[in-house]
Design an enzyme around this catalytic site. Sequence first.
Site, mmCIF file in Angstrom:
data_model
loop_
_atom_site.group_PDB
_atom_site.id
_atom_site.type_symbol
_atom_site.label_atom_id
_atom_site.label_comp_id
_atom_site.label_asym_id
_atom_site.label_seq_id
_atom_site.Cartn_x
_atom_site.Cartn_y
_atom_site.Cartn_z
ATOM 1 N N CYS A 18 -1.456 1.711 -3.040
ATOM 2 C CA CYS A 18 -2.471 2.749 -2.839
ATOM 3 C C CYS A 18 -1.912 4.160 -2.790
ATOM 4 O O CYS A 18 -2.413 5.069 -3.459
ATOM 5 C CB CYS A 18 -3.239 2.513 -1.538
ATOM 6 S SG CYS A 18 -3.467 0.808 -1.061
ATOM 7 N N LYS A 72 -0.019 5.374 -6.015
ATOM 8 C CA LYS A 72 -1.031 5.393 -7.072
ATOM 9 C C LYS A 72 -1.944 6.603 -6.929
ATOM 10 O O LYS A 72 -2.224 7.298 -7.913
ATOM 11 C CB LYS A 72 -1.859 4.115 -7.013
ATOM 12 C CG LYS A 72 -3.049 4.090 -7.959
ATOM 13 C CD LYS A 72 -4.014 2.981 -7.600
ATOM 14 C CE LYS A 72 -4.741 3.286 -6.296
ATOM 15 N NZ LYS A 72 -5.660 2.186 -5.896
ATOM 16 N N GLU A 105 -7.423 1.963 -13.345
ATOM 17 C CA GLU A 105 -6.859 3.132 -12.673
ATOM 18 C C GLU A 105 -5.616 3.628 -13.405
ATOM 19 O O GLU A 105 -5.465 4.838 -13.649
ATOM 20 C CB GLU A 105 -6.513 2.782 -11.228
ATOM 21 C CG GLU A 105 -7.727 2.636 -10.322
ATOM 22 C CD GLU A 105 -7.392 2.135 -8.943
ATOM 23 O OE1 GLU A 105 -8.210 2.332 -8.034
ATOM 24 O OE2 GLU A 105 -6.303 1.537 -8.753
ATOM 25 N N TYR A 141 -9.495 -3.230 -11.391
ATOM 26 C CA TYR A 141 -9.348 -1.850 -10.946
ATOM 27 C C TYR A 141 -7.930 -1.322 -11.146
ATOM 28 O O TYR A 141 -7.740 -0.141 -11.468
ATOM 29 C CB TYR A 141 -9.801 -1.689 -9.484
ATOM 30 C CG TYR A 141 -8.877 -2.268 -8.452
ATOM 31 C CD1 TYR A 141 -7.900 -1.495 -7.843
ATOM 32 C CD2 TYR A 141 -8.994 -3.600 -8.051
ATOM 33 C CE1 TYR A 141 -7.056 -2.014 -6.892
ATOM 34 C CE2 TYR A 141 -8.158 -4.134 -7.097
ATOM 35 C CZ TYR A 141 -7.187 -3.339 -6.520
ATOM 36 O OH TYR A 141 -6.346 -3.863 -5.573
ATOM 37 N N HIS A 199 -27.759 21.075 -0.764
ATOM 38 C CA HIS A 199 -27.920 21.649 -2.104
ATOM 39 C C HIS A 199 -27.057 22.900 -2.257
ATOM 40 O O HIS A 199 -26.906 23.668 -1.317
ATOM 41 C CB HIS A 199 -29.393 22.014 -2.314
ATOM 42 C CG HIS A 199 -29.689 22.567 -3.662
ATOM 43 N ND1 HIS A 199 -29.772 21.782 -4.784
ATOM 44 C CD2 HIS A 199 -29.897 23.845 -4.064
ATOM 45 C CE1 HIS A 199 -30.043 22.549 -5.828
ATOM 46 N NE2 HIS A 199 -30.115 23.801 -5.413
ATOM 47 N N CYS A 227 0.821 -1.217 0.000
ATOM 48 C CA CYS A 227 0.000 0.000 0.000
ATOM 49 C C CYS A 227 0.849 1.258 0.000
ATOM 50 O O CYS A 227 0.664 2.151 -0.821
ATOM 51 C CB CYS A 227 -0.938 0.003 1.203
ATOM 52 S SG CYS A 227 -1.972 1.477 1.274
ATOM 53 N N GLU A 246 -26.621 15.052 -3.302
ATOM 54 C CA GLU A 246 -28.001 15.182 -2.821
ATOM 55 C C GLU A 246 -28.932 14.188 -3.521
ATOM 56 O O GLU A 246 -29.987 13.824 -2.994
ATOM 57 C CB GLU A 246 -28.519 16.606 -3.011
ATOM 58 C CG GLU A 246 -28.697 17.059 -4.444
ATOM 59 C CD GLU A 246 -29.142 18.517 -4.536
ATOM 60 O OE1 GLU A 246 -30.291 18.798 -4.147
ATOM 61 O OE2 GLU A 246 -28.343 19.352 -4.980
#
Length: 485
Positions: free
Chosen positions: A47, A50, A181, A177, A468, A42, A473
Amino acid sequence: MAFDYDLFVIGGGSGGVRAARVAASGGAKVALAEEDRYGGTCVIRGCVPKKLMVFASEFAGTPDQARAYGWDLSLGAFDWTAFSGQLNTELDRLEEVYRNLLKNSGVDSFDARARLTDAHTVELSTGKSFTAKHILVATGGHPVRPDMPNAHLGMVSDDIFKLKKLPKSVLIVGGGYIACEFAGILNGLGVNVTQYYRGAQILRGFDDEARGLIAESMQEKGIDLHLGTNILEMAPASADHSASHAGTGSDAAMGAPVGTTQDLLPGAEDTGEPVWVKATNGSENVFDAVFFATGRDPNTADMGLEEVGVKIGRRGEIVVDEYSQSSVPSIYAIGDVTNRVALTPVAIREGMAFVETVFNGNPTPVDHELIPTAIFTQPEMGTVGMSEEEAREQEPVEIYCTSFRPMKSAFANQPDRVLFKLVVSKATRKVLGCHMVAPGAGEMIQLAGIAIKMGATKEDFDRTVAVHPTMSEEIVTMREPIRTA
């Protein structure tokens, strides 16, 4: 029997370091061995670097959007050398943080490879041996190349962070992924990206609508995505290959000559030449580099595990029970080496559960249900719970979904779309799955994950006042299902 240590941890990644220091903080005598860099996949080659590369790549679209908002910006050249230097400095800093965490917790650390000689003995590559009442294996995993001739010509994810310079063109093989990515990252950094995936759609196992939108967005951004396609042959590109296929490779699309991979990877096994690739669809192309993102296997080779009785699975994973205990009672395993859920936060949670079970007298099974996940494609995907396809196989469901151009993109007349989706049980009204494809989806799904883990119903979402104007939302304003299944 007196042991040298109460706990010996093999592996200095996030899970192993967390377990070691928490156990030591509770009074246990703990040692840890790491043969490479502290921080593991990681922090050092996953992670963290990356995500920093994702940040770097996203600046490419800033000037176009800024001009729509009245700013006169221009984009200069991307300096890979400057960025990678800063990246390596940050990784060095983080590794030192991990070392200090162990030191300050009273953990003895050894920079060495470890293997088991019996159920309680660890032998280091330095020649030293230690005994421990409990042994925790947290050695992670590694990327694998496909079993085909000349596969060594392609790089894997570990190699990306060692590039001396960026290739002009790259073929990415895979549809998971990691492949998607890095397709977005390299495309954003100016590399001409082609992607082959043998399946019908990228990101297998994730919600169909969400992954479909990501595939469309990738293609809109210039990634040449080929589904139902794989490599049939690859070889160093000869002069004949370069001449006959220069017009079909991605460099040709840039109006640039086919480059070379020379000096790209220090110590790489390739010939320093571009790579010729023949695909299953019959096309032949030459690429500066080929990047395999075709899977990862656990790091269990040559550790003496099977010799001491530890059961190993088909992929090389250590088989464990719900308490992370292997078939040998004194030996436990957490993280990617168990091939359960290969995510850093999961490894950390498994490490904490191990300490609770073994050292705190509180048997704690690992909870792998409803884990929020982010995929740092461009746009990002955030997901928690079941996909529509998975849920409708189990029970009748209602689907609430909306896709639109968000305000920021619409104002700039850009095509980017977002998607928000809820999968709801008809019987219990519980939200079984939440899927987002949007900028910042990883940040949003963390909070949605809390509600869904608590068992929130669709009516709980409906009772929540919308913030908002935001994209998110929509998660609480979708009132009517678009379909039932």
